[in-house]
Write an enzyme that holds these catalytic residues in place. Sequence first.
Site, PDB file in Angstrom:
ATOM      1  N   ASP A  66       0.309   2.974   4.160  1.00 13.43           N
ATOM      2  CA  ASP A  66       0.651   4.252   4.865  1.00 13.43           C
ATOM      3  C   ASP A  66       1.876   4.152   5.682  1.00 13.43           C
ATOM      4  O   ASP A  66       2.123   3.153   6.243  1.00 13.43           O
ATOM      5  CB  ASP A  66      -0.766   4.725   5.423  1.00 13.43           C
ATOM      6  CG  ASP A  66      -0.720   6.050   5.887  1.00 13.43           C
ATOM      7  OD1 ASP A  66       0.119   6.786   5.357  1.00 13.43           O
ATOM      8  OD2 ASP A  66      -1.558   6.552   6.607  1.00 13.43           O
ATOM      9  N   GLY A  67       2.455   5.245   5.687  1.00  9.32           N
ATOM     10  CA  GLY A  67       3.627   5.726   6.593  1.00  9.32           C
ATOM     11  C   GLY A  67       5.033   5.524   5.939  1.00  9.32           C
ATOM     12  O   GLY A  67       5.721   5.619   6.537  1.00  9.32           O
ATOM     13  N   GLY A  93       6.035   8.162   4.499  1.00  5.42           N
ATOM     14  CA  GLY A  93       7.058   9.546   4.530  1.00  5.42           C
ATOM     15  C   GLY A  93       7.539   9.214   5.868  1.00  5.42           C
ATOM     16  O   GLY A  93       8.754   9.467   6.198  1.00  5.42           O
ATOM     17  N   ARG A 139      11.129  12.098   1.905  1.00  5.33           N
ATOM     18  CA  ARG A 139      10.004  11.465   1.751  1.00  5.33           C
ATOM     19  C   ARG A 139      10.042  10.360   0.725  1.00  5.33           C
ATOM     20  O   ARG A 139       9.419   9.326   0.785  1.00  5.33           O
ATOM     21  CB  ARG A 139       8.707  11.989   1.821  1.00  5.33           C
ATOM     22  CG  ARG A 139       8.424  13.039   2.975  1.00  5.33           C
ATOM     23  CD  ARG A 139       7.354  14.012   2.582  1.00  5.33           C
ATOM     24  NE  ARG A 139       6.242  13.093   2.272  1.00  5.33           N
ATOM     25  CZ  ARG A 139       5.381  12.508   3.096  1.00  5.33           C
ATOM     26  NH1 ARG A 139       5.387  12.809   4.521  1.00  5.33           N
ATOM     27  NH2 ARG A 139       4.344  11.959   2.537  1.00  5.33           N
ATOM     28  N   HIS A 155       8.833   6.086  -0.234  1.00  5.85           N
ATOM     29  CA  HIS A 155       8.212   5.514  -1.155  1.00  5.85           C
ATOM     30  C   HIS A 155       8.869   4.292  -1.997  1.00  5.85           C
ATOM     31  O   HIS A 155       8.265   3.339  -2.436  1.00  5.85           O
ATOM     32  CB  HIS A 155       7.527   6.529  -2.051  1.00  5.85           C
ATOM     33  CG  HIS A 155       6.506   7.705  -1.537  1.00  5.85           C
ATOM     34  ND1 HIS A 155       5.627   7.172  -0.789  1.00  5.85           N
ATOM     35  CD2 HIS A 155       6.739   9.079  -1.616  1.00  5.85           C
ATOM     36  CE1 HIS A 155       4.949   8.258  -0.323  1.00  5.85           C
ATOM     37  NE2 HIS A 155       5.729   9.569  -0.716  1.00  5.85           N
ATOM     38  N   GLU A 176      -6.776  12.595  -3.974  1.00  2.40           N
ATOM     39  CA  GLU A 176      -6.222  13.913  -3.084  1.00  2.40           C
ATOM     40  C   GLU A 176      -5.130  13.838  -3.331  1.00  2.40           C
ATOM     41  O   GLU A 176      -4.274  14.961  -2.759  1.00  2.40           O
ATOM     42  CB  GLU A 176      -6.749  13.526  -1.566  1.00  2.40           C
ATOM     43  CG  GLU A 176      -8.306  13.595  -1.658  1.00  2.40           C
ATOM     44  CD  GLU A 176      -9.191  12.470  -2.276  1.00  2.40           C
ATOM     45  OE1 GLU A 176      -8.500  11.430  -2.161  1.00  2.40           O
ATOM     46  OE2 GLU A 176     -10.267  12.565  -2.503  1.00  2.40           O
ATOM     47  N   LEU A 215      -2.962 -14.623  -9.135  1.00  3.19           N
ATOM     48  CA  LEU A 215      -3.344 -13.342  -8.225  1.00  3.19           C
ATOM     49  C   LEU A 215      -3.725 -12.142  -9.318  1.00  3.19           C
ATOM     50  O   LEU A 215      -3.248 -11.785 -10.218  1.00  3.19           O
ATOM     51  CB  LEU A 215      -2.313 -12.958  -7.418  1.00  3.19           C
ATOM     52  CG  LEU A 215      -2.304 -11.786  -6.485  1.00  3.19           C
ATOM     53  CD1 LEU A 215      -3.319 -12.017  -5.311  1.00  3.19           C
ATOM     54  CD2 LEU A 215      -1.237 -11.013  -6.050  1.00  3.19           C
ATOM     55  N   ARG A 218      -4.837  -1.269   6.990  1.00  2.00           N
ATOM     56  CA  ARG A 218      -4.028   0.123   7.161  1.00  2.00           C
ATOM     57  C   ARG A 218      -2.858   0.111   7.855  1.00  2.00           C
ATOM     58  O   ARG A 218      -3.275  -0.235   9.323  1.00  2.00           O
ATOM     59  CB  ARG A 218      -4.967   1.416   7.334  1.00  2.00           C
ATOM     60  CG  ARG A 218      -4.481   2.596   7.218  1.00  2.00           C
ATOM     61  CD  ARG A 218      -5.081   3.952   7.347  1.00  2.00           C
ATOM     62  NE  ARG A 218      -4.387   5.199   6.905  1.00  2.00           N
ATOM     63  CZ  ARG A 218      -5.064   5.907   6.479  1.00  2.00           C
ATOM     64  NH1 ARG A 218      -6.318   6.112   6.094  1.00  2.00           N
ATOM     65  NH2 ARG A 218      -4.503   7.085   5.858  1.00  2.00           N
ATOM     66  N   ARG A 230      -8.375   5.669   9.697  1.00  2.00           N
ATOM     67  CA  ARG A 230      -9.278   6.107   8.622  1.00  2.00           C
ATOM     68  C   ARG A 230      -9.507   5.395   7.597  1.00  2.00           C
ATOM     69  O   ARG A 230      -8.402   4.605   7.122  1.00  2.00           O
ATOM     70  CB  ARG A 230      -8.702   7.726   8.450  1.00  2.00           C
ATOM     71  CG  ARG A 230      -8.631   8.713   9.136  1.00  2.00           C
ATOM     72  CD  ARG A 230      -8.185  10.064   8.266  1.00  2.00           C
ATOM     73  NE  ARG A 230      -6.994   9.860   8.030  1.00  2.00           N
ATOM     74  CZ  ARG A 230      -5.749  10.265   8.785  1.00  2.00           C
ATOM     75  NH1 ARG A 230      -6.084  10.827  10.256  1.00  2.00           N
ATOM     76  NH2 ARG A 230      -4.533  10.225   8.084  1.00  2.00           N
ATOM     77  N   SER A 282     -10.108   6.879   4.218  1.00  2.00           N
ATOM     78  CA  SER A 282      -9.464   8.019   3.314  1.00  2.00           C
ATOM     79  C   SER A 282     -10.025   7.583   1.948  1.00  2.00           C
ATOM     80  O   SER A 282      -9.166   7.359   1.180  1.00  2.00           O
ATOM     81  CB  SER A 282      -8.080   7.606   3.549  1.00  2.00           C
ATOM     82  OG  SER A 282      -7.493   7.963   4.601  1.00  2.00           O
ATOM     83  N   GLU A 301     -13.564  -6.425   6.667  1.00  2.97           N
ATOM     84  CA  GLU A 301     -13.191  -6.399   8.065  1.00  2.97           C
ATOM     85  C   GLU A 301     -11.868  -5.444   7.974  1.00  2.97           C
ATOM     86  O   GLU A 301     -11.112  -5.738   7.093  1.00  2.97           O
ATOM     87  CB  GLU A 301     -12.770  -7.718   8.557  1.00  2.97           C
ATOM     88  CG  GLU A 301     -13.601  -8.720   8.708  1.00  2.97           C
ATOM     89  CD  GLU A 301     -14.726  -8.421   9.816  1.00  2.97           C
ATOM     90  OE1 GLU A 301     -14.073  -8.061  10.921  1.00  2.97           O
ATOM     91  OE2 GLU A 301     -15.971  -8.780   9.829  1.00  2.97           O
TER      92      GLU A 301
HETATM   93  C1  FPP Z   1       1.276   6.629   1.817  1.00  4.79           C
HETATM   94  O1  FPP Z   1       2.290   7.013   2.763  1.00  4.79           O
HETATM   95  C2  FPP Z   1       1.603   6.147   0.863  1.00  4.79           C
HETATM   96  C3  FPP Z   1       1.556   6.575  -0.383  1.00  4.79           C
HETATM   97  C4  FPP Z   1       0.548   7.878  -0.948  1.00  4.79           C
HETATM   98  C5  FPP Z   1       2.229   6.004  -1.668  1.00  4.79           C
HETATM   99  C6  FPP Z   1       2.090   4.471  -1.937  1.00  4.79           C
HETATM  100  C7  FPP Z   1       2.850   4.172  -2.848  1.00  4.79           C
HETATM  101  C8  FPP Z   1       3.701   3.091  -2.817  1.00  4.79           C
HETATM  102  C9  FPP Z   1       4.223   2.276  -1.780  1.00  4.79           C
HETATM  103  C10 FPP Z   1       4.522   2.920  -4.095  1.00  4.79           C
HETATM  104  C11 FPP Z   1       3.689   1.736  -4.828  1.00  4.79           C
HETATM  105  C12 FPP Z   1       3.380   2.116  -6.142  1.00  4.79           C
HETATM  106  C13 FPP Z   1       2.757   1.461  -6.924  1.00  4.79           C
HETATM  107  C14 FPP Z   1       2.649   1.861  -8.500  1.00  4.79           C
HETATM  108  C15 FPP Z   1       2.061   0.331  -6.821  1.00  4.79           C
HETATM  109  P1  FPP Z   1       2.593   8.703   3.095  1.00  4.79           P
HETATM  110  O2  FPP Z   1       3.304   9.268   2.114  1.00  4.79           O
HETATM  111  O3  FPP Z   1       1.214   9.373   3.265  1.00  4.79           O
HETATM  112  O4  FPP Z   1       3.145   8.360   4.611  1.00  4.79           O
HETATM  113  P2  FPP Z   1       3.170   9.538   5.841  1.00  4.79           P
HETATM  114  O5  FPP Z   1       1.577   9.404   6.162  1.00  4.79           O
HETATM  115  O6  FPP Z   1       4.310   8.857   7.050  1.00  4.79           O
HETATM  116  O7  FPP Z   1       3.671  10.844   5.378  1.00  4.79           O
END
Ligand code: FPP
Length: 240
Positions: free
Chosen positions: A21-22, A24, A34, A38, A68, A132, A185, A191, A193, A204
């Site tokens: 997460d994070g 964006g 954003r 990614h 979602e 792995l 996370r 959360r 999620s 854990e």
């Molecule tokens: C959450 O950050 C991240 C995602 C919804 C996408 C995670 C995907 C990748 C890192 C690409 C990897 C891809 C593969 C195929 C393994 P957010 O957009 O919710 O960030 P924010 O909470 O800061 O808005």
Amino acid sequence: MSKDQENLPVKIPRHVAIIMDGNGRWALSRGLPRLAGHRAGTENLRRVIEACVEFGVQYLTLYAFSTENWGRPVEEVRGLIRILEDVIDRELKELHKNGVQLRHIGQLDRINPSLKKKVLSAIELTKDNTRLVLNVAFNYGGRDEIIWAVKRMLADQVAPNDVTVELVNQYLFTVGVPDPDLIIRTSGELRGSNFLIWQGAYAEWYFTPTFWPDFGKEALQEAIDEYAHRERRFGQVNKK
Ligand code: FPP
């Protein structure tokens, strides 16, 4: 003992799962779109996968796209699907060479047929690798997984008395994969999620304020070090 070995974490979780997460916020804090976040998060995958191999983690599950996430702006959804395709195109050879077995958890039904074919052939190519196991959760939701399992149990006419934890495990996307020991996370959100809600019953949890693109090898080592000091009781009392 070499300096590197001295720094290796001690009690290693067999299965690590990560809510990445994070991305964006990482991008916005740099004035970038954003999707740039990614992309940076995708670059980080290589570092974390390599670190898992080095530490001896056997299973890594990554939450790449939830059921979602379809509700996000269409450009972002398209971008995330494109990233999945790019990862297969660019990284598959190297992952295969390094003994990584690729698996997918979730539904592939909403993904275009050519990408679906690519995902399935990547899974087929790497199926005998043992270094792995990398589970990519794409179009994954824990509730969706449980509904899918229940529907198939009903279709198989499973008798009520035969429903056990072990049997349910057989019907999940994660069949054959041990439960996660450690769920991480990033980004400071506290959360679950809809991630591995059945399998994570006794995991854990580790939360860190670091945004995913900045969560590298050292950050993973810190998470594993903290895990190593946790006492896992699985609902029982400590046996002294
Ligand atoms: C959450 O950050 C991240 C995602 C919804 C996408 C995670 C995907 C990748 C890192 C690409 C990897 C891809 C593969 C195929 C393994 P957010 O957009 O919710 O960030 P924010 O909470 O800061 O808005």
